[in-house]
Enzyme design. Structure first.
Site, short mmCIF file in Angstrom:
data_model
loop_
_atom_site.label_atom_id
_atom_site.label_comp_id
_atom_site.label_asym_id
_atom_site.label_seq_id
_atom_site.Cartn_x
_atom_site.Cartn_y
_atom_site.Cartn_z
N TYR A 1 0.85 -1.20 0.00
CA TYR A 1 0.00 0.00 0.00
C TYR A 1 0.88 1.24 0.00
CZ TYR A 1 -3.28 3.54 1.68
OH TYR A 1 -4.04 4.68 1.80
N GLU B 1 -3.66 7.35 -3.94
CA GLU B 1 -3.58 6.10 -3.19
C GLU B 1 -3.37 4.96 -4.18
OE1 GLU B 1 -7.25 4.40 -1.47
OE2 GLU B 1 -6.21 4.48 0.46
#
Ligand code: ADP
Ligand code: MG
Length: 401
Positions: free
Chosen positions: A119, A207
């Protein structure tokens, strides 16, 4: 302003971030052609990805019953069938709400074998007033969940905006992500590319979830951004004219678009009491007091300090288009605003729309006597409120009855 994954990936790829090869399409036939050429180039698995401004697509379900807004297929024919099931259909995910979003575009891309999902995000940390890079070894799931369960697996690097991301910071994140050997340099380059994209586009959020370690055709590990979510800062769009073109009105609430044409600040909410107010502060206070007396506001609406009769009429038309609305509260404090302009706008909008819902009006300030006279002479059934509290109580009661 949010943009689509395929648009975000173009901006990222232009700054050296590796993404899977593929293209965007609007028809199942085009999806099949893209898949066929990817397969001819050696891809063995093809990802078909619904493009909507919401995440959770992988685990989403279409209203037709078809499962998955992101799916992997082996042949061009399967891609065609999958694309037909997605395009023109409404996808419901954890983030769309029950009404879902219509899928008009798809990404068709190579689906490399994933070794590990990571991530990576860049956002603005309001606490430190600085950009922060957030990374985690736990990719592919909600970062909120990771933060709640295993916060020690989230790493943060605060950036000094005056000097930007330093190379040692990018390498430190790469190492914290568990990257080793050649992947550290790849990781540092990718993180730098993501940060540059964030800074150069005036983004508020980028993101990458998941950021993946994959095994390339040469059997070597590679870092690839498989997903990308990106939001741009509205207040900076004036200096980003090329990014403004990425706006997709199909993804925005139709009433909010209509309101923006009249320079009205309107945000749709899910309650039953519509409010028409001048001034953002008073509008928020009005929503609070409705809630205080047990009602639920259907919208935020600030008509501004110097609204014209046309704007007030448009505002009224817009709040009435929301089928949930069962009553209306007009709360005007005329400082600059002439109360009679508001009253004339209300009277003409009510006549024009044939509105039958309870209407509570609280007018105060500049030219209030003329405003009250206009309303009284209009022949409309209007409940007048003496104070803000009185008006809010009356509209909540009227809606309950
Ligand atoms: P969302 O976050 O909206 O569910 P993602 O793009 O993250 O959408 O896709 C969901 C999952 O599908 C990813 O976590 C990843 O495992 C897989 N995936 C997405 N794109 C690809 C791709 N190009 N190749 C292989 N797998 C993919
Ligand atoms: Mg994702």
């Amino acid at each position: 302003m949010n943009i689509h994954e395929y648009q975000a990936k173009e901006l990222l790829a232009a700054r050296g971030v590796v993404i899977p090869r593929g293209s965007v399409c609007e028809t199942a036939e085009h999806a099949r052609e893209i898949a066929a050429s990817l397969i001819a180039e050696g891809e063995t698995l093809i990802a078909v990805k619904s493009q909507i401004h919401a995440g959770g697509r992988g685990k989403g379900t279409f209203k037709s019953g078809y499962k998955g807004g992101v799916k992997l297929f082996k042949t061009a024919e399967e891609v065609h069938a999958g694309a037909s099931a997605m395009l023109g259909n409404v996808l419901v995910t954890k983030q769309t709400g029950p009404e879902g979003r219509l899928v008009r575009k798809l990404i068709v891309a190579g689906a490399p074998a994933i070794e590990k999902e990571l991530y990576l995000a860049v956002l603005l940390d309001r606490g430190s007033s600085r950009p922060v890079i957030m990374a985690s070894t736990e990719g592919g799931m909600d970062i909120e969940e990771v933060a709640a369960r295993t916060p020690e697996r989230i790493f943060k690097e605060t950036i000094d905006p005056a000097v930007g991301l330093m190379p040692y910071q990018a390498r430190r994140i790469a190492v914290q992500l568990g990257l080793r050997g050649d992947l550290i340099a790849q990781g540092a380059k990718l993180i730098t590319g993501v940060y540059r994209t964030w800074a150069e586009t005036d983004a508020s959020l980028i993101e990458i979830n998941p950021l993946c370690i994959i095994i390339g055709a040469d059997a070597k590990p590679k870092l690839v951004a498989l997903d990308a979510k990106m939001s741009l800062e509205d207040n900076a769009l004036f200096r980003q004219p090329t990014l403004l073109e990425l706006r997709d009105l199909g993804e925005e609430a139709p009433l909010e678009i209509e309101a923006s044409k009249f320079n009205l600040n309107y945000i749709k909410l899910d309650g039953t009491i519509a409010c028409l107010v001048n001034g953002a502060g008073l509008a928020m206070a009005t929503m609070d007091i409705i809630q205080h007396f047990g009602g639920r506001p259907a919208n935020f609406l600030d008509v501004g300090g110097g609204a014209s009769k046309e704007q007030v009429t448009a505002a009224f038309r817009i709040i009435l288009q929301d089928p949930n609305v069962k009553g209306i509260l007009v709360n005007i404090f005329g400082g600059i605003m002439d109360c009679n302009v508001i009253a004339t706008g209300i009277a003409s909008a009510v006549k024009e729309t044939g509105m039958k819902l309870p209407l509570v009006v609280r007018l105060e300030g500049n030219n209030v006597q003329a405003g009250k006279r206009t309303l009284a002479e209009s022949g409309l059934t209007i409940i007048s409120g003496d104070s803000m509290a009185d008006a809010a109580r009356k509209v909540v009661q009227a809606v309950a009855a």
